[in-house]
Design a protein around this motif. Sequence first.
Motif, PDB file in Angstrom:
ATOM      1  N   ALA A  87      18.387  36.608  -9.943  1.00  0.00           N
ATOM      2  CA  ALA A  87      18.014  35.602  -8.939  1.00  0.00           C
ATOM      3  C   ALA A  87      17.988  36.208  -7.542  1.00  0.00           C
ATOM      4  CB  ALA A  87      19.001  34.433  -8.998  1.00  0.00           C
ATOM      5  N   LEU A  88      18.977  37.057  -7.243  1.00  0.00           N
ATOM      6  CA  LEU A  88      19.059  37.676  -5.916  1.00  0.00           C
ATOM      7  C   LEU A  88      17.886  38.636  -5.699  1.00  0.00           C
ATOM      8  CD1 LEU A  88      20.665  38.117  -3.292  1.00  0.00           C
ATOM      9  CD2 LEU A  88      22.011  39.851  -4.502  1.00  0.00           C
ATOM     10  N   LYS A  89      17.552  39.382  -6.735  1.00  0.00           N
ATOM     11  CA  LYS A  89      16.455  40.353  -6.614  1.00  0.00           C
ATOM     12  C   LYS A  89      15.132  39.629  -6.355  1.00  0.00           C
ATOM     13  CE  LYS A  89      14.536  44.346  -8.835  1.00  0.00           C
ATOM     14  NZ  LYS A  89      14.053  44.791 -10.097  1.00  0.00           N
ATOM     15  N   ALA A  90      14.924  38.527  -7.052  1.00  0.00           N
ATOM     16  CA  ALA A  90      13.690  37.754  -6.848  1.00  0.00           C
ATOM     17  C   ALA A  90      13.653  37.205  -5.419  1.00  0.00           C
ATOM     18  CB  ALA A  90      13.617  36.620  -7.866  1.00  0.00           C
TER      19      ALA A  90
ATOM     20  N   ALA B  53      21.134  50.395  -7.976  1.00  0.00           N
ATOM     21  CA  ALA B  53      19.871  50.813  -8.624  1.00  0.00           C
ATOM     22  C   ALA B  53      19.052  49.628  -9.133  1.00  0.00           C
ATOM     23  CB  ALA B  53      20.185  51.773  -9.772  1.00  0.00           C
ATOM     24  N   TYR B  54      19.715  48.637  -9.708  1.00  0.00           N
ATOM     25  CA  TYR B  54      18.970  47.483 -10.235  1.00  0.00           C
ATOM     26  C   TYR B  54      18.292  46.723  -9.093  1.00  0.00           C
ATOM     27  CZ  TYR B  54      17.894  43.055 -12.460  1.00  0.00           C
ATOM     28  OH  TYR B  54      17.238  41.936 -12.901  1.00  0.00           O
ATOM     29  N   MET B  55      19.013  46.549  -7.997  1.00  0.00           N
ATOM     30  CA  MET B  55      18.468  45.789  -6.860  1.00  0.00           C
ATOM     31  C   MET B  55      17.287  46.535  -6.236  1.00  0.00           C
ATOM     32  SD  MET B  55      19.165  42.817  -5.737  1.00  0.00           S
ATOM     33  CE  MET B  55      20.534  42.451  -6.807  1.00  0.00           C
ATOM     34  N   LEU B  56      17.331  47.871  -6.322  1.00  0.00           N
ATOM     35  CA  LEU B  56      16.249  48.683  -5.747  1.00  0.00           C
ATOM     36  C   LEU B  56      15.102  48.904  -6.737  1.00  0.00           C
ATOM     37  CD1 LEU B  56      18.449  51.340  -3.916  1.00  0.00           C
ATOM     38  CD2 LEU B  56      16.767  49.861  -2.797  1.00  0.00           C
ATOM     39  N   GLY B  57      15.228  48.325  -7.939  1.00  0.00           N
ATOM     40  CA  GLY B  57      14.174  48.489  -8.944  1.00  0.00           C
ATOM     41  C   GLY B  57      14.190  49.850  -9.622  1.00  0.00           C
ATOM     42  N   LYS B  58      15.332  50.570  -9.490  1.00  0.00           N
ATOM     43  CA  LYS B  58      15.398  51.908 -10.106  1.00  0.00           C
ATOM     44  C   LYS B  58      15.875  51.853 -11.547  1.00  0.00           C
ATOM     45  CE  LYS B  58      16.118  54.445  -5.824  1.00  0.00           C
ATOM     46  NZ  LYS B  58      17.075  55.125  -4.968  1.00  0.00           N
ATOM     47  N   THR B  59      16.395  50.710 -11.966  1.00  0.00           N
ATOM     48  CA  THR B  59      16.732  50.507 -13.382  1.00  0.00           C
ATOM     49  C   THR B  59      16.488  49.037 -13.691  1.00  0.00           C
ATOM     50  OG1 THR B  59      18.388  50.890 -15.111  1.00  0.00           O
ATOM     51  CG2 THR B  59      19.198  49.978 -13.059  1.00  0.00           C
TER      52      THR B  59
END
Length: 406
Positions: free
Chosen positions: A135-138, A48-54
């Motif tokens: 860092a990975l998400k960015a 969810a965090y990686m997908l921007g859902k949280t």
Amino acid sequence: MNGIVVVGAGQAGFQLGASLREGVYGGPVTLVGEEPGLPYGRPPLSKAYMLGKTDAAGLALRPEAYFAEHRLTVRATERAVAIDRAARRLHLASGEALPYDHLVLATGARNRPLPVPGADLPGVHQLRTLAEAEALKAALAEARSVAVVGAGFIGLEFAAVCAQTGLPVTVIEGLERPLARSVSPGMAGLIEASHRRAGTRFLFGSAVSALVGDDRVRAVALSDGREVEADLVLVGIGVLPNHDLAASAGLRIENGIAADAMLATEDPAISAVGDCASFPSPHAEGARVRIESVQNAVDGARCVAARLTGRPAAFTAVPWFWSDQGPLKLQIAGLCQPHDRAVRRGDPAAGGVSVFCYRGERLAGVESLNRPADHMIARRLIQAGRSPTPDEAADPGFDLKALALG
Ligand code: FAD
């Protein structure tokens, strides 16, 4: 009274503090954690965090007020560096020493490094902490093609995120199938097929020889001479238990910090719990296991807290685990590996399937793909020590729930 000091303010460390208070422990409880901030849950980091859902706030295990209300002191960004067992003091990198009546080691695990040239190039990531996830998400937002080294849970969850965001992704794995150490071959095949349908490419039996690039990563080089182009690489090749602190204090190490059936170490003033600890499990016929899961951290912490508040008991909770990969919800009850027989219940084409894994006559564990009801029944069956025969498990007309409820 010096109270209870916990090294590691992660899933197990937090739960230990919470359960001590539920068990009406009244003394001081201090969680020493090297990461910044309050305890948070890691599972959403690859989902969810990686997908921007949280967001980061949504990962917190409890709001700040909870810690004050329950008198749990969190010493964030503090690293424990030594244990003086004779004096019962924990030494911190800051130079301070914390006296304890009981010390709990809940130090978790760290990423296994990829020992090849180029592994430290910009664009190469690992995923364990919130800082690494940020860092990975960015990087994901800027990436044009992704390579994942390792077809384990984290690698596959991240590959599913890439596919969902429309990025080309290649998963490179040294063994011949995904999740080779974690699930049955049949389940691995179903999971692989689903990822392939979503557009993920797999290269099995492929050893990485180098990560290639000048100022940042450009490709993954394989030992057979091929190169996989990628401007973002996630290395997900497993973890190593954080047992150095325990080892240098002379505690026994055996695939993690060696604990007994009650999660006590050989020092009566020190316990070990979560990803860092190994213990003999009735679900492995008494063999020593080290389990990396939220359930193991949470139930293990509850077991230690119960002992420290006068209710000693062995750690017998049924292990269970989940992994969300795009449209797939994999749930595992029990310890399926190794097994000598596996039967299917359900039909993947009809929405979901479970694989019942046996060691001898005994139901060792059940892997369920998009069949949550089977998972819940499996947990009850294993807790109760009831095994349907393989024929019964495979028979859709057989009432497993009735057997589970006895
Ligand atoms: P951790 O939560 O890792 O906490 C240990 C803490 O101790 C860390 O903060 C570490 O920095 C700290 N520490 C270590 N040494 C020291 C020291 N010397 N001094 C101070 N602090 C120290 N499990 C599931 O069941 N399902 C999932 O879907 C799932 N998804 C996951 C996704 C990701 C991206 C990751 C990384 C893990 C996932 N897990 C999942 C596994 C689960 O999060 C772990 O099993 C769980 O966090 C283990 O808890 P722990 O307390 O043992 O370790």
